[in-house]
Motif scaffolding. Structure first.
Motif, PDB file in Angstrom:
ATOM      1  N   GLU A  22       0.835  -1.195   0.000  1.00  0.00           N
ATOM      2  CA  GLU A  22       0.000   0.000   0.000  1.00  0.00           C
ATOM      3  C   GLU A  22       0.870   1.246   0.000  1.00  0.00           C
ATOM      4  OE1 GLU A  22      -3.255   0.355  -0.202  1.00  0.00           O
ATOM      5  OE2 GLU A  22      -3.591  -1.800  -0.378  1.00  0.00           O
ATOM      6  N   GLY A  23       1.099   1.794  -1.179  1.00  0.00           N
ATOM      7  CA  GLY A  23       1.816   3.052  -1.293  1.00  0.00           C
ATOM      8  C   GLY A  23       3.313   2.898  -1.120  1.00  0.00           C
ATOM      9  N   PRO A  24       4.074   3.848  -1.647  1.00  0.00           N
ATOM     10  CA  PRO A  24       5.528   3.815  -1.500  1.00  0.00           C
ATOM     11  C   PRO A  24       5.933   4.118  -0.069  1.00  0.00           C
ATOM     12  CG  PRO A  24       4.845   5.871  -2.510  1.00  0.00           C
ATOM     13  CD  PRO A  24       3.608   5.022  -2.394  1.00  0.00           C
ATOM     14  N   GLY A  25       7.079   3.603   0.323  1.00  0.00           N
ATOM     15  CA  GLY A  25       7.598   3.847   1.664  1.00  0.00           C
ATOM     16  C   GLY A  25       9.103   3.731   1.652  1.00  0.00           C
ATOM     17  N   PRO A  26       9.727   3.751   2.841  1.00  0.00           N
ATOM     18  CA  PRO A  26      11.179   3.595   2.907  1.00  0.00           C
ATOM     19  C   PRO A  26      11.617   2.248   2.355  1.00  0.00           C
ATOM     20  CG  PRO A  26      10.283   4.390   4.997  1.00  0.00           C
ATOM     21  CD  PRO A  26       9.121   3.972   4.158  1.00  0.00           C
ATOM     22  N   ALA A  27      12.891   2.128   2.050  1.00  0.00           N
ATOM     23  CA  ALA A  27      13.428   0.894   1.487  1.00  0.00           C
ATOM     24  C   ALA A  27      13.259  -0.269   2.458  1.00  0.00           C
ATOM     25  CB  ALA A  27      14.904   1.084   1.156  1.00  0.00           C
ATOM     26  N   PRO A  28      12.992  -1.489   1.950  1.00  0.00           N
ATOM     27  CA  PRO A  28      12.854  -2.658   2.822  1.00  0.00           C
ATOM     28  C   PRO A  28      14.196  -3.071   3.410  1.00  0.00           C
ATOM     29  CG  PRO A  28      12.776  -3.324   0.526  1.00  0.00           C
ATOM     30  CD  PRO A  28      12.781  -1.824   0.537  1.00  0.00           C
ATOM     31  N   VAL A  36      11.440  -6.905   5.885  1.00  0.00           N
ATOM     32  CA  VAL A  36      10.558  -6.018   6.636  1.00  0.00           C
ATOM     33  C   VAL A  36      10.494  -4.675   5.925  1.00  0.00           C
ATOM     34  CG1 VAL A  36      10.095  -4.943   8.866  1.00  0.00           C
ATOM     35  CG2 VAL A  36      11.200  -7.188   8.772  1.00  0.00           C
ATOM     36  N   VAL A  37       9.275  -4.164   5.731  1.00  0.00           N
ATOM     37  CA  VAL A  37       9.102  -2.930   4.973  1.00  0.00           C
ATOM     38  C   VAL A  37       8.007  -2.086   5.617  1.00  0.00           C
ATOM     39  CG1 VAL A  37       7.493  -4.078   3.389  1.00  0.00           C
ATOM     40  CG2 VAL A  37       8.639  -1.974   2.677  1.00  0.00           C
ATOM     41  N   ALA A  38       8.217  -0.779   5.658  1.00  0.00           N
ATOM     42  CA  ALA A  38       7.213   0.158   6.152  1.00  0.00           C
ATOM     43  C   ALA A  38       6.351   0.622   4.985  1.00  0.00           C
ATOM     44  CB  ALA A  38       7.877   1.351   6.827  1.00  0.00           C
ATOM     45  N   THR A  39       5.028   0.617   5.165  1.00  0.00           N
ATOM     46  CA  THR A  39       4.092   1.054   4.136  1.00  0.00           C
ATOM     47  C   THR A  39       3.144   2.090   4.730  1.00  0.00           C
ATOM     48  OG1 THR A  39       2.346  -0.566   4.615  1.00  0.00           O
ATOM     49  CG2 THR A  39       4.179  -1.290   3.210  1.00  0.00           C
ATOM     50  N   GLY A  42       1.390   0.429   7.712  1.00  0.00           N
ATOM     51  CA  GLY A  42       2.132   0.042   8.900  1.00  0.00           C
ATOM     52  C   GLY A  42       3.437  -0.632   8.544  1.00  0.00           C
ATOM     53  N   LEU A  43       3.840  -1.564   9.392  1.00  0.00           N
ATOM     54  CA  LEU A  43       5.084  -2.297   9.208  1.00  0.00           C
ATOM     55  C   LEU A  43       4.739  -3.737   8.862  1.00  0.00           C
ATOM     56  CD1 LEU A  43       8.189  -1.859   9.533  1.00  0.00           C
ATOM     57  CD2 LEU A  43       7.944  -2.759  11.853  1.00  0.00           C
ATOM     58  N   GLU A  44       5.293  -4.249   7.760  1.00  0.00           N
ATOM     59  CA  GLU A  44       4.951  -5.585   7.293  1.00  0.00           C
ATOM     60  C   GLU A  44       6.198  -6.437   7.140  1.00  0.00           C
ATOM     61  OE1 GLU A  44       2.163  -5.872   4.098  1.00  0.00           O
ATOM     62  OE2 GLU A  44       1.416  -3.842   4.422  1.00  0.00           O
ATOM     63  N   GLY A  63       0.920   8.845  13.846  1.00  0.00           N
ATOM     64  CA  GLY A  63       1.448   9.071  12.506  1.00  0.00           C
ATOM     65  C   GLY A  63       1.798   7.769  11.833  1.00  0.00           C
ATOM     66  N   ILE A  64       2.857   7.773  11.025  1.00  0.00           N
ATOM     67  CA  ILE A  64       3.290   6.592  10.299  1.00  0.00           C
ATOM     68  C   ILE A  64       4.719   6.248  10.700  1.00  0.00           C
ATOM     69  CG2 ILE A  64       1.799   7.131   8.334  1.00  0.00           C
ATOM     70  CD1 ILE A  64       4.305   8.138   6.879  1.00  0.00           C
ATOM     71  N   PHE A  65       5.167   5.063  10.270  1.00  0.00           N
ATOM     72  CA  PHE A  65       6.569   4.721  10.446  1.00  0.00           C
ATOM     73  C   PHE A  65       7.369   5.510   9.415  1.00  0.00           C
ATOM     74  CE2 PHE A  65       4.534   0.828  12.176  1.00  0.00           C
ATOM     75  CZ  PHE A  65       5.056   0.915  13.463  1.00  0.00           C
ATOM     76  N   ASP A  66       8.254   6.371   9.902  1.00  0.00           N
ATOM     77  CA  ASP A  66       8.894   7.348   9.030  1.00  0.00           C
ATOM     78  C   ASP A  66      10.181   6.855   8.388  1.00  0.00           C
ATOM     79  OD1 ASP A  66       7.156   9.745   9.780  1.00  0.00           O
ATOM     80  OD2 ASP A  66       7.894   9.101  11.734  1.00  0.00           O
ATOM     81  N   SER A  67      10.929   6.022   9.099  1.00  0.00           N
ATOM     82  CA  SER A  67      12.272   5.672   8.641  1.00  0.00           C
ATOM     83  C   SER A  67      12.315   4.234   8.142  1.00  0.00           C
ATOM     84  CB  SER A  67      13.265   5.826   9.797  1.00  0.00           C
ATOM     85  OG  SER A  67      13.084   4.790  10.749  1.00  0.00           O
ATOM     86  N   PRO A  68      13.350   3.867   7.388  1.00  0.00           N
ATOM     87  CA  PRO A  68      13.546   2.456   7.066  1.00  0.00           C
ATOM     88  C   PRO A  68      13.801   1.669   8.351  1.00  0.00           C
ATOM     89  CG  PRO A  68      14.913   3.861   5.674  1.00  0.00           C
ATOM     90  CD  PRO A  68      14.359   4.736   6.755  1.00  0.00           C
ATOM     91  N   PRO A  69      13.314   0.429   8.442  1.00  0.00           N
ATOM     92  CA  PRO A  69      13.592  -0.374   9.636  1.00  0.00           C
ATOM     93  C   PRO A  69      15.041  -0.839   9.668  1.00  0.00           C
ATOM     94  CG  PRO A  69      12.404  -1.673   8.016  1.00  0.00           C
ATOM     95  CD  PRO A  69      12.467  -0.280   7.472  1.00  0.00           C
ATOM     96  N   VAL A  70      15.507  -1.178  10.859  1.00  0.00           N
ATOM     97  CA  VAL A  70      16.832  -1.759  11.055  1.00  0.00           C
ATOM     98  C   VAL A  70      16.648  -3.071  11.810  1.00  0.00           C
ATOM     99  CG1 VAL A  70      19.065  -1.495  12.191  1.00  0.00           C
ATOM    100  CG2 VAL A  70      18.024   0.452  11.049  1.00  0.00           C
ATOM    101  N   ILE A  71      17.326  -4.128  11.373  1.00  0.00           N
ATOM    102  CA  ILE A  71      17.196  -5.445  11.991  1.00  0.00           C
ATOM    103  C   ILE A  71      18.525  -5.850  12.606  1.00  0.00           C
ATOM    104  CG2 ILE A  71      16.692  -7.886  11.603  1.00  0.00           C
ATOM    105  CD1 ILE A  71      14.959  -7.046   9.234  1.00  0.00           C
ATOM    106  N   ALA A  72      18.477  -6.270  13.874  1.00  0.00           N
ATOM    107  CA  ALA A  72      19.675  -6.761  14.559  1.00  0.00           C
ATOM    108  C   ALA A  72      19.248  -7.700  15.675  1.00  0.00           C
ATOM    109  CB  ALA A  72      20.495  -5.604  15.128  1.00  0.00           C
ATOM    110  N   ASP A  73      19.905  -8.846  15.774  1.00  0.00           N
ATOM    111  CA  ASP A  73      19.650  -9.806  16.855  1.00  0.00           C
ATOM    112  C   ASP A  73      18.168 -10.141  16.989  1.00  0.00           C
ATOM    113  OD1 ASP A  73      22.366  -9.917  17.491  1.00  0.00           O
ATOM    114  OD2 ASP A  73      22.213  -8.185  18.820  1.00  0.00           O
ATOM    115  N   GLU A  74      17.544 -10.485  15.852  1.00  0.00           N
ATOM    116  CA  GLU A  74      16.146 -10.930  15.824  1.00  0.00           C
ATOM    117  C   GLU A  74      15.165  -9.860  16.306  1.00  0.00           C
ATOM    118  OE1 GLU A  74      15.257 -13.896  14.458  1.00  0.00           O
ATOM    119  OE2 GLU A  74      17.394 -13.980  13.971  1.00  0.00           O
TER     120      GLU A  74
END
Length: 309
Positions: A22-28, A36-39, A42-44, A63-74
């Motif tokens: 749903e719509g463009p968002g930050p990079a996955p 994981v990607v923000a749309t 929400g966050l999917e 509001g919305i999730f504004d930034s690209p997510p970061v993944i570390a240690d699960e």
């Protein structure tokens, strides 16, 4: 406008799966076998191998999730709804949330057990990844406009006043700051930052800067592609990959340039058939460069010709 998320096999470039967002968002962001990607919703999260949907977190009420997510240690860390949240990568359950204040498009960074975040409230912060408690904060000169980068014992960020800031990773002590010069009576504002430990690479709309990581003094600058430097850059194996619109192929509609990281010498261009340019990336891994456009993800040879593989 909806966006399509694609997955391709690295070795062959063959499409493995696709799904509509749903719509463009930050990079996955890829980690732990999930994408994981923000749309706009929400966050999917999706299984990286099959594309099967794993979980969805609705957008925060503020509001919305504004930034690209970061993944570390699960764990997935993301800025949004005037705060920073941590979710379990396995099922999306909330681990903790810290209200900070204003929103931010600045991507955070994780090193060991510390999350480094920056926002529109002018502060650069270090938070514990265990519970989000604050370890230190450093005030900057203005709203922070770009991502946070970390190398060795230093954290780097840039503000809309044109200042690039370097802080000690352990306690936030300011090590140096450098004010970017004006160009045609207009203050240059950092759009993205990358570092290889030796130099800090900063893009504005018009200029690509390389600063000494220890002193903040300029090493070299490039302004060949004015108006085209605002996208994300990547550094790896002594080379810098920058979306610039330049190509060695006149048939390509959008492309990038590869520079020698030490002195800024142009090494080659890399071409793509994406008609709308780059939306996310590039990133460097396994001897290749990855970037995505409005309708596709592409893998380029990182070492020699820069051709699409």
């Amino acid at each position: 406008m909806d966006t399509t998320l694609f997955a391709f096999t690295v070795e062959t470039g063959k499409e493995r799966w696709r799904t509509t967002l749903e719509g463009p968002g930050p990079a996955p962001t890829l980690g732990g076998g999930r994408l994981v990607v923000a749309t706009e919703n929400g966050l999917e999260a999706y299984d990286a191998a099959s594309g099967e949907h794993s979980w969805t977190i609705e957008s925060p009420s503020a509001g919305i999730f504004d930034s690209p997510p970061v993944i570390a240690d699960e764990t997935v860390y993301i800025y949004g709804g005037a705060g920073v949240s941590a979710f379990a990568l396995a099922d999306g359950s909330l681990q903790w949330r810290v209200p900070i204040g204003l929103t931010s498009n600045s991507a955070p960074a994780v090193v060991d057990d510390t999350l480094y975040v920056a926002g529109d409230d002018t502060y650069l912060r270090a938070l514990s990844t265990d519970d989000g408690s604050e370890r230190w904060r450093q005030k900057t000169t203005a709203h922070i406009t770009c991502n946070v980068a970390v190398a060795e014992e230093t954290v780097y960020a840039g503000s809309e006043s044109g200042t690039v800031l370097a802080c000690d990773r352990a306690d936030g002590t300011k090590r140096w700051q450098y004010r970017l010069p004006t160009e045609e009576k207009r203050q240059q504002t950092p759009q993205t930052i990358a570092t290889d430990g030796a130099r800090v690479y900063v893009t504005t709309d018009d200029v690509l800067y390389a600063l000494d990581s220890k002193t903040g003094q300029p090493c070299w600058t490039i302004d060949t592609h004015r108006g085209r430097y605002s996208s994300t850059i990547a550094v790896g194996d002594g080379t810098l990959f920058v979306p610039t619109g330049e190509s060695d192929s006149t048939a390509a509609s959008s492309a990038g340039t590869v520079y020698d990281a030490a002195n800024g010498t142009r090494l080659r261009g890399f071409a793509t058939d994406i008609p709308y340019g780059f939306d996310g990336g590039p990133s460097v891994a396994g001897g290749a460069v990855y970037t995505n456009g409005r309708a596709a993800l592409r893998r380029y040879s990182g070492a020699d010709t820069g051709a699409v593989e």
